[in-house]
Design a protein around this motif. Sequence first.
Motif, PDB file in Angstrom:
ATOM      1  N   ALA A 253      35.279  26.637  48.756  1.00  0.00           N
ATOM      2  CA  ALA A 253      34.224  25.718  48.319  1.00  0.00           C
ATOM      3  C   ALA A 253      32.975  25.876  49.179  1.00  0.00           C
ATOM      4  N   TYR A 254      33.183  26.048  50.487  1.00  0.00           N
ATOM      5  CA  TYR A 254      32.048  26.222  51.398  1.00  0.00           C
ATOM      6  C   TYR A 254      31.299  27.514  51.084  1.00  0.00           C
ATOM      7  N   GLU A 255      32.048  28.598  50.844  1.00  0.00           N
ATOM      8  CA  GLU A 255      31.403  29.876  50.519  1.00  0.00           C
ATOM      9  C   GLU A 255      30.680  29.809  49.186  1.00  0.00           C
ATOM     10  N   ASP A 256      31.222  29.060  48.235  1.00  0.00           N
ATOM     11  CA  ASP A 256      30.541  28.920  46.949  1.00  0.00           C
ATOM     12  C   ASP A 256      29.155  28.317  47.118  1.00  0.00           C
ATOM     13  N   HIS A 258      27.387  28.139  50.310  1.00  0.00           N
ATOM     14  CA  HIS A 258      26.544  28.738  51.345  1.00  0.00           C
ATOM     15  C   HIS A 258      26.561  30.261  51.392  1.00  0.00           C
ATOM     16  N   ASP A 259      27.584  30.889  50.825  1.00  0.00           N
ATOM     17  CA  ASP A 259      27.684  32.345  50.961  1.00  0.00           C
ATOM     18  C   ASP A 259      28.432  32.917  49.771  1.00  0.00           C
ATOM     19  N   ARG A 260      27.807  32.847  48.615  1.00  0.00           N
ATOM     20  CA  ARG A 260      28.466  33.302  47.399  1.00  0.00           C
ATOM     21  C   ARG A 260      28.796  34.785  47.468  1.00  0.00           C
ATOM     22  N   GLY A 261      28.013  35.543  48.252  1.00  0.00           N
ATOM     23  CA  GLY A 261      28.262  36.976  48.382  1.00  0.00           C
ATOM     24  C   GLY A 261      29.620  37.271  48.982  1.00  0.00           C
ATOM     25  N   ALA A 262      30.084  36.387  49.880  1.00  0.00           N
ATOM     26  CA  ALA A 262      31.387  36.605  50.522  1.00  0.00           C
ATOM     27  C   ALA A 262      32.511  36.504  49.505  1.00  0.00           C
ATOM     28  N   ARG A 263      32.309  35.715  48.435  1.00  0.00           N
ATOM     29  CA  ARG A 263      33.341  35.543  47.413  1.00  0.00           C
ATOM     30  C   ARG A 263      33.264  36.659  46.376  1.00  0.00           C
ATOM     31  N   THR A 264      32.049  37.168  46.086  1.00  0.00           N
ATOM     32  CA  THR A 264      31.896  38.154  45.030  1.00  0.00           C
ATOM     33  C   THR A 264      32.080  39.584  45.527  1.00  0.00           C
ATOM     34  N   ALA A 265      31.893  39.792  46.867  1.00  0.00           N
ATOM     35  CA  ALA A 265      31.983  41.152  47.388  1.00  0.00           C
ATOM     36  C   ALA A 265      33.337  41.799  47.131  1.00  0.00           C
ATOM     37  N   PRO A 266      34.470  41.139  47.405  1.00  0.00           N
ATOM     38  CA  PRO A 266      35.750  41.792  47.153  1.00  0.00           C
ATOM     39  C   PRO A 266      35.938  42.188  45.701  1.00  0.00           C
ATOM     40  N   ALA A 267      35.490  41.326  44.766  1.00  0.00           N
ATOM     41  CA  ALA A 267      35.623  41.644  43.357  1.00  0.00           C
ATOM     42  C   ALA A 267      34.776  42.832  42.989  1.00  0.00           C
ATOM     43  N   ALA A 268      33.566  42.895  43.558  1.00  0.00           N
ATOM     44  CA  ALA A 268      32.662  44.006  43.276  1.00  0.00           C
ATOM     45  C   ALA A 268      33.250  45.318  43.776  1.00  0.00           C
ATOM     46  N   LYS A 269      33.855  45.263  44.981  1.00  0.00           N
ATOM     47  CA  LYS A 269      34.459  46.470  45.557  1.00  0.00           C
ATOM     48  C   LYS A 269      35.621  46.957  44.688  1.00  0.00           C
ATOM     49  N   ALA A 270      36.418  45.992  44.200  1.00  0.00           N
ATOM     50  CA  ALA A 270      37.555  46.361  43.348  1.00  0.00           C
ATOM     51  C   ALA A 270      37.063  47.019  42.073  1.00  0.00           C
ATOM     52  N   LYS A 271      35.966  46.516  41.502  1.00  0.00           N
ATOM     53  CA  LYS A 271      35.392  47.076  40.286  1.00  0.00           C
ATOM     54  C   LYS A 271      34.894  48.486  40.549  1.00  0.00           C
TER      55      LYS A 271
END
Length: 274
Positions: A253-256, A258-271
Amino acid sequence: MSEILTDASASASPEQTVLVDDVHLTYRVIGGSRRGGAPAALRRMLLREENPGQRSVHAVRGVTLSAFRGEAIGLIGPNGSGKSTLLRAIAGLMAPSQGVVWTRGQASLLGVSAAMMGAMSGEQNIVLGCLAIGMSPAEIAEEYQAIVDFAGIGDFVHLPMNTYSSGMGARLRFAIAAARAPDILLIDEALATGDAQFRRRSEKRILELREQAGTVFLVSHGLGIIRESCTRAIWLEGGQIILDGDSNTVVDAYEDKHDRGARTAPAAKAKDRS
């Protein structure tokens, strides 16, 4: 009415180690104003007027929480959210302006600015630090080499602390504080300057402290450490609790926010790998 209560026999749940009840924490910051010089300063003293360079900071606003044996609790939030101030109150180093802080047993605060004697060697600081947390000379002698090895400072242990890097000093402070399991261990960013290997050792030690029926509070901007080391997380912002719960849920929730990139980066790397 504000107070700090410490009573091992207080009537509370047997498993509860910390109670923070509607706590407000305020402190004064002195600015650099020199308006009027010495005559004006003397006048303010005689008339009991406030210094125009002073301001009051309401760092914690009505926080209520309970902690229990076996918990490792991460405190997260932006700079200035009241995390370190709250730890100081739990450690008994700061009295609340309103509300009550109750602790069962010894609370030990470990921070990046924890007192060490710069002109003395690491070896001498180990002895003094261990005595301060209640270890006997025999216990210090038994644990001494383990502390040095945990801190990873090698022969630097014989040199003055003021020759150490900030990382070496932080590692030694943690090693001393964790040498004996206190009832409540409060860690304020002391792991931030360590390398990856030291962080793994410190995370393992935090787990051991939990298993020894202690309670750990950990303030860190390293959200990965909170996820891996803590069973619970509390998100503070503006001096108030925003969310309190499972560490992964709170950090997500905190990353959503303050740091949305931290949540989306792993998904982007997997893609990218697919």
